[in-house]
Design a protein around this motif. Structure first.
Motif, PDB file in Angstrom:
ATOM      1  N   MET A   1       0.849  -1.189   0.000  1.00 46.67           N
ATOM      2  CA  MET A   1       0.000   0.000   0.000  1.00 46.67           C
ATOM      3  C   MET A   1       0.892   1.249   0.000  1.00 46.67           C
ATOM      4  N   PRO A   2       0.543   2.253  -0.805  1.00 51.56           N
ATOM      5  CA  PRO A   2       1.374   3.462  -0.867  1.00 51.56           C
ATOM      6  C   PRO A   2       1.376   4.220   0.465  1.00 51.56           C
ATOM      7  N   THR A   3       2.428   4.982   0.683  1.00 49.10           N
ATOM      8  CA  THR A   3       2.534   5.820   1.877  1.00 49.10           C
ATOM      9  C   THR A   3       2.041   7.213   1.545  1.00 49.10           C
ATOM     10  N   LEU A   4       1.203   7.754   2.410  1.00 53.11           N
ATOM     11  CA  LEU A   4       0.674   9.099   2.182  1.00 53.11           C
ATOM     12  C   LEU A   4       1.733  10.155   2.467  1.00 53.11           C
ATOM     13  N   GLN A   5       1.824  11.137   1.584  1.00 54.11           N
ATOM     14  CA  GLN A   5       2.696  12.299   1.750  1.00 54.11           C
ATOM     15  C   GLN A   5       1.781  13.524   1.826  1.00 54.11           C
ATOM     16  N   LEU A   6       1.217  13.769   3.011  1.00 57.00           N
ATOM     17  CA  LEU A   6       0.210  14.830   3.144  1.00 57.00           C
ATOM     18  C   LEU A   6       0.833  16.200   3.349  1.00 57.00           C
ATOM     19  N   THR A   7       0.278  17.178   2.648  1.00 53.21           N
ATOM     20  CA  THR A   7       0.644  18.583   2.784  1.00 53.21           C
ATOM     21  C   THR A   7      -0.610  19.346   3.181  1.00 53.21           C
ATOM     22  N   THR A   8      -0.498  20.208   4.184  1.00 56.49           N
ATOM     23  CA  THR A   8      -1.649  21.006   4.602  1.00 56.49           C
ATOM     24  C   THR A   8      -1.910  22.085   3.554  1.00 56.49           C
ATOM     25  N   VAL A   9      -3.143  22.099   3.019  1.00 55.09           N
ATOM     26  CA  VAL A   9      -3.498  23.107   2.016  1.00 55.09           C
ATOM     27  C   VAL A   9      -4.458  24.149   2.583  1.00 55.09           C
ATOM     28  N   TYR A  10      -5.060  23.855   3.732  1.00 57.36           N
ATOM     29  CA  TYR A  10      -5.941  24.819   4.400  1.00 57.36           C
ATOM     30  C   TYR A  10      -6.025  24.432   5.867  1.00 57.36           C
ATOM     31  N   LYS A  91     -13.944   7.540  -4.446  1.00 58.37           N
ATOM     32  CA  LYS A  91     -14.184   6.958  -3.125  1.00 58.37           C
ATOM     33  C   LYS A  91     -14.139   8.037  -2.052  1.00 58.37           C
ATOM     34  N   MET A  92     -15.109   7.991  -1.127  1.00 57.66           N
ATOM     35  CA  MET A  92     -15.104   8.867   0.038  1.00 57.66           C
ATOM     36  C   MET A  92     -15.256   7.990   1.278  1.00 57.66           C
ATOM     37  N   ALA A  93     -14.326   8.147   2.215  1.00 57.73           N
ATOM     38  CA  ALA A  93     -14.387   7.428   3.484  1.00 57.73           C
ATOM     39  C   ALA A  93     -14.654   8.447   4.588  1.00 57.73           C
ATOM     40  N   ARG A  94     -15.604   8.124   5.442  1.00 60.48           N
ATOM     41  CA  ARG A  94     -15.916   9.014   6.562  1.00 60.48           C
ATOM     42  C   ARG A  94     -15.597   8.305   7.868  1.00 60.48           C
ATOM     43  N   VAL A 133      -8.329   4.738   5.618  1.00 58.84           N
ATOM     44  CA  VAL A 133      -7.201   4.928   4.701  1.00 58.84           C
ATOM     45  C   VAL A 133      -6.925   3.638   3.934  1.00 58.84           C
ATOM     46  N   HIS A 134      -6.950   2.521   4.629  1.00 62.20           N
ATOM     47  CA  HIS A 134      -6.713   1.230   3.977  1.00 62.20           C
ATOM     48  C   HIS A 134      -7.716   1.002   2.843  1.00 62.20           C
ATOM     49  N   TRP A 135      -8.997   1.252   3.111  1.00 64.48           N
ATOM     50  CA  TRP A 135     -10.030   1.086   2.097  1.00 64.48           C
ATOM     51  C   TRP A 135      -9.815   2.050   0.925  1.00 64.48           C
TER      52      TRP A 135
END
Length: 139
Positions: A1-10, A91-94, A133-135
């Motif tokens: 599974m890919p690793t998330l590279q999150l950047t804050t945009v707001y 896809k949207m996960a809540r 995230v997994h889903w």
């Protein structure tokens, strides 16, 4: 599974939006309960970012979400969720709050939008962000 590279945009005192452009992924998080007007304003900011980033996967962390008024729930069911059917979203996960009342309110909003045939993407609710995230990232 890919690793998330999150950047804050707001980021505000109420809400945070992060993105990983390489994975067409956006993560939103409610930081505290808001009144309905603030909720709608922040929700539309998320829509703008999701559209601009052409996100295919969205995680909504709703653990700190407000108790929503009837007009706001109607707006979510009849307008907001259908807006995403005109975007790249697949896809949207809540991630749901622990509070049963809030959880049922959020679930009913999506059930109403889905029953109206307004949702062209997958949407699923989760108890934890890890499961969500997994889903989202599975192919």
């Amino acid at each position: 599974m890919p690793t998330l590279q999150l950047t804050t945009v707001y980021s505000s005192d109420n809400f945070k939006i992060e993105a990983d452009d390489g994975l067409a992924y956006v993560r939103t998080e409610w930081l505290r309960p808001l009144n309905d007007d603030q909720f709608v304003a922040e929700t539309m900011r998320a829509y703008d970012v999701i559209t601009e980033k052409q996100a295919e996967r969205v995680l909504v962390n709703a653990q700190q979400v407000s108790v929503l008024g009837p007009e706001t729930k109607d707006w979510l069911s009849n307008t907001y969720y259908s807006l995403f059917s005109r975007t790249s979203l697949k896809k949207m996960a809540r991630v749901m709050p622990d509070n049963l009342f809030k959880k049922l309110a959020l679930a009913s909003v999506v059930a109403r939008a889905d029953a109206a045939g307004e949702i062209s993407y997958q949407i699923q609710d989760f108890a934890s962000e890890n499961e969500a995230v997994h889903w989202l990232l599975e192919e």
